[in-house]
Design an enzyme around this catalytic site. Structure first.
Site, short mmCIF file in Angstrom:
data_model
loop_
_atom_site.label_atom_id
_atom_site.label_comp_id
_atom_site.label_asym_id
_atom_site.label_seq_id
_atom_site.Cartn_x
_atom_site.Cartn_y
_atom_site.Cartn_z
N TYR A 182 0.84 -1.21 0.00
CA TYR A 182 0.00 0.00 0.00
C TYR A 182 0.87 1.25 0.00
O TYR A 182 0.90 2.00 -0.95
CB TYR A 182 -0.96 -0.01 1.19
CG TYR A 182 -1.99 1.10 1.13
CD1 TYR A 182 -3.09 1.01 0.28
CD2 TYR A 182 -1.85 2.25 1.91
CE1 TYR A 182 -4.02 2.03 0.21
CE2 TYR A 182 -2.79 3.27 1.85
CZ TYR A 182 -3.86 3.17 0.99
OH TYR A 182 -4.79 4.18 0.91
N SER A 262 -6.62 1.14 -4.66
CA SER A 262 -6.68 2.56 -4.34
C SER A 262 -5.27 3.15 -4.46
O SER A 262 -4.67 3.11 -5.52
CB SER A 262 -7.29 2.76 -2.95
OG SER A 262 -7.65 4.10 -2.75
N ASP A 345 -18.00 3.65 -7.59
CA ASP A 345 -16.85 4.12 -6.82
C ASP A 345 -16.95 5.63 -6.68
O ASP A 345 -16.82 6.37 -7.66
CB ASP A 345 -15.54 3.74 -7.53
CG ASP A 345 -14.33 3.92 -6.62
OD1 ASP A 345 -14.40 4.75 -5.70
OD2 ASP A 345 -13.33 3.22 -6.83
N HIS A 380 -15.34 0.88 -4.38
CA HIS A 380 -14.31 0.30 -3.53
C HIS A 380 -14.47 0.69 -2.06
O HIS A 380 -13.58 0.47 -1.26
CB HIS A 380 -12.91 0.64 -4.07
CG HIS A 380 -12.23 1.84 -3.51
ND1 HIS A 380 -12.07 3.00 -4.20
CD2 HIS A 380 -11.59 2.03 -2.34
CE1 HIS A 380 -11.38 3.86 -3.49
NE2 HIS A 380 -11.08 3.31 -2.34
#
Length: 409
Positions: A182, A262, A345, A380
């Site tokens: 991430y 993301s 989204d 998401h």
């Protein structure tokens, strides 16, 4: 006052956790008859590990730390002397201790990549502990190993990474491996149960999680090391993790996949455009990919304090260098990619995945598929029913197993 405070009172004594004048946290005692700050007494001083919280049970103080991305719970007496540390079955994450000051039993919850949340009963006086409750699911946790290693990134920074696999794994350089990351917004990737990790381990594969700069694993300095003009550090950390897995004979480029969503979608988008030779397959979920225009769509302007904006000429230069959409090169052999997005989204505009899928399809010189998994009713931000979650995970794992040569096992 820019600091956090919280604690529990026992009679006229208030035991308080705070990061006031102690960025990593400390525990102080406050006499409620004389509560002025000048009378506060530090009983558990700040350490290099981050103190996440404290609780009281069985006449003892329990301090919960995040140290090298795993939970450590240490027990102190009411004067601040350390008595012992709670032992866990493997590397993982634990909740704080819950109990009563005058009772000898306390409880906490623990989980790891291969172990669902399990509640333990802890006897304060002896340190004896036993399983109190667990969810009954068909996962053989005792056969799954979670290991932590540290590797060196491009600039010499030491980066932690978790590896999850079946005990007795043979390191033959040919294990199907999924690397996840991430690296942003001060978010820490601490160990917790993962159906994907457990499934891959049971299938003879490896699940890896790299704790990249930009996250919060080592505090705000670690976060800032992956922001603005230093964003490339995050991608370098991830690429170095990939190279470590190959060099140490866990896998090879034909059996290595990466996944992120993301901000993590930006991560794997940058990795596949900067080092397409390292990967067989990529799952890129709800991604930010056109970083020169991202701030113009939906709520993305709120993320300018993390990335910067191409509307600033100085920031344009470093954003342009890594923006995945602007670094696709025609004629390059790109890995197989599944982009995942949807009309609902409300955070990351699906235009990123749509246009990147089209550009890669038109540009790649390999015969590996470039797919767009598009849902007209989902986004998401969660909230999908369980049957839909199972369906989506099945699609993703089927894609990975297809590309990593696992369907014949």
């Amino acid at each position: 006052m820019d600091a956090r405070f919280g604690g529990q009172a026992i009679g006229d004594r208030f035991f308080m956790f705070t990061n006031y004048e102690a960025p990593n946290g400390k525990i102080v005692e406050v006499d409620l008859k004389n509560p002025e700050m000048k009378n506060w007494r530090t009983i558990v001083p700040e350490t290099k590990a981050t103190l996440n919280g404290m609780s009281l049970a069985g006449g003892r103080i329990f301090a919960s730390y995040l140290e090298d991305v795993v939970t450590r719970i240490r027990m102190f007496d009411d004067k601040g002397k350390q008595l012992r540390e709670i032992t866990f079955p493997t590397l993982g994450s634990a909740s704080g201790i819950n109990g009563r000051w005058k009772e000898d039993e306390a409880f906490y919850s623990f989980s790891s990549y291969g172990q669902l949340a399990t509640i333990y009963r802890y006897q304060v006086s002896t340190g004896k502990q036993e399983v109190w409750a667990r969810i009954n699911v068909p996962v053989r946790s005792e056969e799954i190993e979670t290991k932590q290693i540290f590797y060196t990134s491009k600039d010499g920074t030491r980066i932690p990474m978790f590896l999850v696999y079946k005990k007795g794994l043979k390191l033959d350089g040919n294990r199907p491996t999924l690397l996840y990351g991430y690296g942003g917004f001060n978010s820490s990737l601490t160990p917790g149960f993962s159906a994907t990790a457990a499934f891959l381990a049971e299938q003879g594969g490896v699940y890896a999680v790299a704790n990249l700069r930009g996250g919060g694993e080592y505090g705000e300095a670690w976060h800032k090391a992956g922001m603005f003009e230093r964003k490339q550090n995050v991608f370098d950390d991830f690429i170095a993790a990939s190279e470590w897995l190959i060099k140490n004979k866990y896998t090879n480029p034909s059996r290595l996949a990466i996944s992120g969503g993301s901000n993590g979608g930006l991560l794997v988008g940058a990795a596949l455009t900067q080092r397409p030779d390292l990967y067989q397959a990529v799952i890129c979920s709800y991604p930010l990919l056109d970083m020169l225009r991202y701030q113009r769509f939906l709520v993305a302007r709120f993320w300018v304090p993390e990335y910067g904006s191409a509307e600033d000429p100085k920031q344009f230069e470093y954003i342009r260098r890594y923006s995945p959409y602007h670094n696709v090169k025609k004629g390059t052999k790109y890995p197989a990619v599944m982009f995942i997005t949807g009309d609902a989204d409300t955070r990351v505009d699906p235009l990123h995945a749509r246009k990147m899928a089209a550009l890669l399809q038109a540009s790649t010189a390999s015969d590996r598929p470039i797919l767009l998994h598009y849902d007209t009713k989902a986004g998401h931000s969660g909230g999908t029913p369980v049957n839909k979650q199972i369906e989506d995970l099945t699609d993703s794992m089927s894609f990975l197993m297809w590309q990593l040569g696992m369907l014949n096992n």
